[in-house]
Design an enzyme around this catalytic site. Structure first.
Site, mmCIF file in Angstrom:
data_model
loop_
_atom_site.group_PDB
_atom_site.id
_atom_site.type_symbol
_atom_site.label_atom_id
_atom_site.label_comp_id
_atom_site.label_asym_id
_atom_site.label_seq_id
_atom_site.Cartn_x
_atom_site.Cartn_y
_atom_site.Cartn_z
ATOM 1 N N PRO A 83 0.793 -1.228 0.000
ATOM 2 C CA PRO A 83 0.000 0.000 0.000
ATOM 3 C C PRO A 83 0.828 1.282 0.000
ATOM 4 O O PRO A 83 1.847 1.379 0.687
ATOM 5 C CB PRO A 83 -0.827 -0.106 1.295
ATOM 6 C CG PRO A 83 -0.125 -1.116 2.122
ATOM 7 C CD PRO A 83 0.528 -2.070 1.170
ATOM 8 N N ASN A 84 0.339 2.210 -0.782
ATOM 9 C CA ASN A 84 0.858 3.577 -0.908
ATOM 10 C C ASN A 84 2.162 3.681 -1.688
ATOM 11 O O ASN A 84 2.597 4.787 -2.002
ATOM 12 C CB ASN A 84 1.027 4.243 0.473
ATOM 13 C CG ASN A 84 -0.304 4.430 1.163
ATOM 14 O OD1 ASN A 84 -1.243 4.951 0.556
ATOM 15 N ND2 ASN A 84 -0.420 3.986 2.404
ATOM 16 N N ARG A 123 5.146 12.050 -3.409
ATOM 17 C CA ARG A 123 4.974 12.576 -2.059
ATOM 18 C C ARG A 123 6.190 12.182 -1.212
ATOM 19 O O ARG A 123 6.818 11.163 -1.490
ATOM 20 C CB ARG A 123 3.730 11.993 -1.366
ATOM 21 C CG ARG A 123 2.414 12.281 -2.042
ATOM 22 C CD ARG A 123 1.817 13.600 -1.572
ATOM 23 N NE ARG A 123 0.463 13.769 -2.084
ATOM 24 C CZ ARG A 123 0.156 14.128 -3.336
ATOM 25 N NH1 ARG A 123 1.106 14.353 -4.201
ATOM 26 N NH2 ARG A 123 -1.110 14.257 -3.703
ATOM 27 N N ASN A 178 8.062 -5.595 -0.663
ATOM 28 C CA ASN A 178 7.923 -4.452 0.248
ATOM 29 C C ASN A 178 6.429 -4.334 0.524
ATOM 30 O O ASN A 178 5.678 -3.777 -0.283
ATOM 31 C CB ASN A 178 8.464 -3.168 -0.375
ATOM 32 C CG ASN A 178 8.393 -1.998 0.606
ATOM 33 O OD1 ASN A 178 7.741 -2.089 1.650
ATOM 34 N ND2 ASN A 178 9.041 -0.893 0.256
ATOM 35 N N ALA A 231 3.035 -0.737 4.953
ATOM 36 C CA ALA A 231 2.551 -0.768 6.342
ATOM 37 C C ALA A 231 2.003 -2.131 6.750
ATOM 38 O O ALA A 231 1.962 -2.448 7.949
ATOM 39 C CB ALA A 231 1.492 0.312 6.537
ATOM 40 N N GLU A 245 12.467 -9.489 2.095
ATOM 41 C CA GLU A 245 11.732 -8.301 2.556
ATOM 42 C C GLU A 245 12.614 -7.069 2.334
ATOM 43 O O GLU A 245 13.789 -7.059 2.729
ATOM 44 C CB GLU A 245 11.424 -8.463 4.048
ATOM 45 C CG GLU A 245 10.726 -7.273 4.676
ATOM 46 C CD GLU A 245 10.513 -7.451 6.182
ATOM 47 O OE1 GLU A 245 10.773 -8.568 6.716
ATOM 48 O OE2 GLU A 245 10.110 -6.477 6.823
ATOM 49 N N HIS A 273 12.695 -2.693 2.601
ATOM 50 C CA HIS A 273 12.118 -1.390 2.945
ATOM 51 C C HIS A 273 13.038 -0.290 2.448
ATOM 52 O O HIS A 273 14.264 -0.358 2.646
ATOM 53 C CB HIS A 273 11.885 -1.253 4.450
ATOM 54 C CG HIS A 273 10.913 -2.262 4.942
ATOM 55 N ND1 HIS A 273 9.566 -2.177 4.645
ATOM 56 C CD2 HIS A 273 11.079 -3.415 5.609
ATOM 57 C CE1 HIS A 273 8.958 -3.236 5.148
ATOM 58 N NE2 HIS A 273 9.856 -3.998 5.730
ATOM 59 N N ILE A 274 12.434 0.699 1.833
ATOM 60 C CA ILE A 274 13.198 1.812 1.265
ATOM 61 C C ILE A 274 13.855 2.615 2.379
ATOM 62 O O ILE A 274 15.037 2.946 2.318
ATOM 63 C CB ILE A 274 12.253 2.704 0.431
ATOM 64 C CG1 ILE A 274 11.666 1.904 -0.729
ATOM 65 C CG2 ILE A 274 12.978 3.957 -0.063
ATOM 66 C CD1 ILE A 274 10.469 2.570 -1.411
ATOM 67 N N SER A 275 13.070 2.936 3.394
ATOM 68 C CA SER A 275 13.593 3.719 4.525
ATOM 69 C C SER A 275 14.154 2.767 5.578
ATOM 70 O O SER A 275 13.839 1.581 5.592
ATOM 71 C CB SER A 275 12.467 4.562 5.129
ATOM 72 O OG SER A 275 11.436 3.737 5.643
ATOM 73 N N ARG A 300 12.867 5.067 12.536
ATOM 74 C CA ARG A 300 11.575 5.753 12.485
ATOM 75 C C ARG A 300 10.715 5.384 13.704
ATOM 76 O O ARG A 300 11.234 4.935 14.718
ATOM 77 C CB ARG A 300 10.896 5.419 11.142
ATOM 78 C CG ARG A 300 11.766 5.841 9.947
ATOM 79 C CD ARG A 300 11.091 5.589 8.623
ATOM 80 N NE ARG A 300 9.882 6.400 8.472
ATOM 81 C CZ ARG A 300 8.995 6.236 7.483
ATOM 82 N NH1 ARG A 300 9.194 5.301 6.569
ATOM 83 N NH2 ARG A 300 7.939 7.005 7.407
HETATM 84 O O1 CA2 Z 1 10.372 2.152 3.941
HETATM 85 C C1 CA2 Z 1 9.555 1.428 3.363
HETATM 86 O O2 CA2 Z 1 9.767 0.912 2.264
HETATM 87 C C2 CA2 Z 1 8.176 1.178 4.003
HETATM 88 O O3 CA2 Z 1 7.791 -0.154 3.688
HETATM 89 C C3 CA2 Z 1 7.232 2.163 3.374
HETATM 90 C C4 CA2 Z 1 5.827 2.117 3.980
HETATM 91 C C5 CA2 Z 1 5.889 2.221 5.496
HETATM 92 O O4 CA2 Z 1 4.609 2.070 6.043
HETATM 93 C C6 CA2 Z 1 6.824 1.190 6.086
HETATM 94 O O5 CA2 Z 1 6.871 1.380 7.485
HETATM 95 C C7 CA2 Z 1 8.215 1.319 5.507
HETATM 96 C C8 CA2 Z 1 4.989 3.288 3.476
HETATM 97 C C9 CA2 Z 1 4.911 3.391 2.013
HETATM 98 C C10 CA2 Z 1 4.382 4.740 1.684
HETATM 99 O O6 CA2 Z 1 5.008 5.134 0.497
HETATM 100 C C11 CA2 Z 1 4.893 6.416 0.135
HETATM 101 C C12 CA2 Z 1 5.660 6.794 -0.949
HETATM 102 C C13 CA2 Z 1 5.611 8.085 -1.352
HETATM 103 C C14 CA2 Z 1 4.798 9.001 -0.719
HETATM 104 C C15 CA2 Z 1 4.033 8.613 0.363
HETATM 105 C C16 CA2 Z 1 4.070 7.301 0.785
#
Ligand code: CA2
Length: 140
Positions: A10-11, A18, A74, A77, A98, A100-102, A107
């Site tokens: 998701p997202n 964003r 990935n 959430a 698995e 994760h970008i961040s 966090r």
């Molecule tokens: O760091 C990651 O890859 C996450 O999986 C990204 C998820 C977050 O809930 C995880 O804790 C860590 C959120 C993805 C939201 O992606 C966005 C990308 C651009 C703008 C807004 C949200």
């Protein structure tokens, strides 16, 4: 030819649009072109699936989880909430990395726990989109 699928949850369709300070400025479609270029001389076919819906992510894991050679996941959430996705990853035969970008550990505390990590082959966090490349490299 190895079959590897990248699955985003998701997202992650919002990448490049964003919060570039956390997730970078590239869209995933642009990144896929770059990634396919990196592995053009390798014996691997890369495909990509994204969904904002937990059930669709489960269906995709069930669909490819006995035929593909690798999955880079990935789950966004859902990583921190979904026992269902963890059960699916544990059930399938295809190994899952698995990503994760961040760096989720830098966090909020709720991002520190992953239901997926214990059932994945490995975990890559905090290297930006490069993490997907490192994960594909593992399978090649
Ligand atoms: O760091 C990651 O890859 C996450 O999986 C990204 C998820 C977050 O809930 C995880 O804790 C860590 C959120 C993805 C939201 O992606 C966005 C990308 C651009 C703008 C807004 C949200």
């Amino acid at each position: 030819m190895l079959q590897v699928m990248i699955i985003n949850g998701p997202n992650l369709n919002l990448l490049g649009r964003r919060q570039p300070e956390i997730y970078g400025e590239d869209t995933f479609d642009d990144f896929m072109i770059h990634l396919k270029g990196k592995f053009v001389d390798s014996d691997v076919e890369l495909s990509y699936f994204q969904s904002n819906h937990e059930g669709e992510l489960l269906d995709k894991l069930h669909e490819i989880g006995w035929s593909y050679d690798g999955i880079v996941l990935n789950a966004g959430a859902y990583t921190h909430t979904s026992v269902a996705l963890a059960d699916a990853v544990a059930a399938i035969e295809t190994p899952v990395i698995e990503v994760h970008i961040s760096n989720v550990h830098k966090r909020e505390a709720f991002r520190h726990h992953s239901f997926l990590s214990p059932v994945c082959e490995g975990v890559i966090v905090g290297f930006g989109l490069r993490g997907y490349e490192l994960a594909v490299q593992y399978f090649v």
